[in-house]
Scaffold this active site. Structure first.
Site, short mmCIF file in Angstrom:
data_model
loop_
_atom_site.label_atom_id
_atom_site.label_comp_id
_atom_site.label_asym_id
_atom_site.label_seq_id
_atom_site.Cartn_x
_atom_site.Cartn_y
_atom_site.Cartn_z
N HIS A 1 40.89 45.32 74.76
CA HIS A 1 41.18 46.73 74.12
C HIS A 1 42.81 46.86 74.06
CE1 HIS A 1 40.95 47.78 78.27
NE2 HIS A 1 41.67 48.97 77.94
N HIS B 1 45.11 48.49 75.37
CA HIS B 1 46.15 49.33 76.12
C HIS B 1 46.89 48.24 76.77
CE1 HIS B 1 43.08 52.78 77.23
NE2 HIS B 1 43.73 53.04 76.00
N ASP C 1 48.34 47.42 79.34
CA ASP C 1 48.12 46.70 80.69
C ASP C 1 46.92 45.54 80.05
OD1 ASP C 1 46.32 48.67 80.37
OD2 ASP C 1 45.96 48.60 82.44
N HIS C 2 46.59 45.36 78.98
CA HIS C 2 45.81 44.26 78.55
C HIS C 2 46.36 43.45 77.50
CE1 HIS C 2 42.33 46.08 81.02
NE2 HIS C 2 43.13 46.92 80.81
N HIS D 1 35.69 53.58 76.52
CA HIS D 1 36.88 53.76 76.98
C HIS D 1 37.96 53.78 75.94
CE1 HIS D 1 40.32 52.96 79.69
NE2 HIS D 1 40.65 51.93 79.12
N ASP E 1 38.01 47.43 80.64
CA ASP E 1 37.75 48.70 81.23
C ASP E 1 36.50 49.37 80.93
OD1 ASP E 1 40.42 47.87 82.06
OD2 ASP E 1 41.50 49.45 81.23
N HIS F 1 40.28 45.80 85.91
CA HIS F 1 41.09 46.15 87.18
C HIS F 1 40.45 45.94 88.46
CE1 HIS F 1 44.24 48.33 84.70
NE2 HIS F 1 43.18 48.30 83.91
ZN ZN Z 1 42.30 50.64 79.12
#
Ligand code: ZN
Length: 256
Positions: free
Chosen positions: A54, A56, A58-59, A110, A134, A172
């Site tokens: 996805h 975001h 942090d990915h 998400h 996530d 995570h």
């Molecule tokens: Zn995420």
């Protein structure tokens, strides 16, 4: 030949390298590039492909640099929000990496465009592998951000229907916190207590809390147990439907 190399990054993120033949690997959700480049060098691997679950940051934070330095191709499901996609995929798409099939599973919840990636077992590769981003965490699930609880629940059920021995790698490390949360709902659940003890020991030894398995998650992930009588009773929602129970669990976890 296959193997997953787990790379902890940016605090609680997990990046994964998957070596699919002697010299080549793909990477899942590289939040930064330096740790990935280091591991590629250490294992003498070429990076051919980036899988993105996805959009975001942090990915996706390492995508541009990895693409520039390795020439790899980017696979994702959101052309607008994921940088530099080469292969736009959607639900049920099957890609080929080396001798393996890579299945795309749409799992909105998400985010609207979240996907998971699944490699079924083959003759050469006895491990079934699932990357869940996530959507499904070990012992938990992602926050519901762009969809409703029904949509997230349907996505989780899709994942839970994969074979029991599928290895689950999530985005995570919220594992310990997830089991601690579960015990606030069901303080006497022996299986969860045992899992929490094991996880605390793993963390103490600097081990990784991944992978889990689909069977393990169906047994001890409180969110996947939203249809159980025990959870309904623990929440004092004896007559509630599954989605309402799931939504209540997620609401409580949001403020845990
Ligand atoms: Zn995420």
């Amino acid at each position: 030949m296959d193997s997953v190399i787990t790379i902890p990054a940016s605090g609680d993120n997990f990046i994964y390298l998957y070596r699919y033949d002697k010299n080549n690997a793909l990477v899942v959700d590289p939040c930064n590039s330096s740790a990935v480049l280091h591991k590629l060098k250490e294992h003498n691997l070429n990076l051919t492909t980036i899988l993105v679950t996805h959009h975001h940051w942090d990915h996706t934070g390492g995508i541009s640099d990895l693409k520039k330095k390795t020439g790899c191709k980017v696979v994702g499901a959101d052309k607008r929000r994921i940088p530099s996609i080469d292969f736009l995929v959607d639900d049920k798409r099957i890609l080929t990496v080396g001798n393996y099939e890579l299945h795309v599973i749409a799992t909105p919840g998400h985010t609207k465009t979240s996907v998971c990636y699944y490699i079924p077992a083959t003759d050469e590769n006895e491990h079934k592998v699932l990357w869940t981003g996530d959507t499904l965490f070990i012992g938990g699930c992602g926050r519901i951000l762009e969809c409703n609880a029904r949509t997230m629940w349907d996505s989780l059920i899709k994942l839970a229907s994969l074979p029991d021995d599928t290895l689950v790698y999530c985005g995570h490390d919220y594992t310990q916190e997830n089991y601690e949360f579960a015990l606030t709902i069901e303080p006497d659940n022996k299986a969860v207590k045992k899992r929490l003890r094991e996880i605390i020991e793993t963390v103490r030894k600097d081990g990784f809390t991944v992978p889990s398995t689909i069977l393990q998650e169906k047994t001890t992930n409180i969110f996947l147990r939203s249809d159980s009588e025990e959870i309904k009773i623990a929440l004092n929602m004896p007559n509630a439907g599954i989605v309402d129970v799931f939504a209540e669990l997620r609401r409580r976890k949001d403020v845990f």
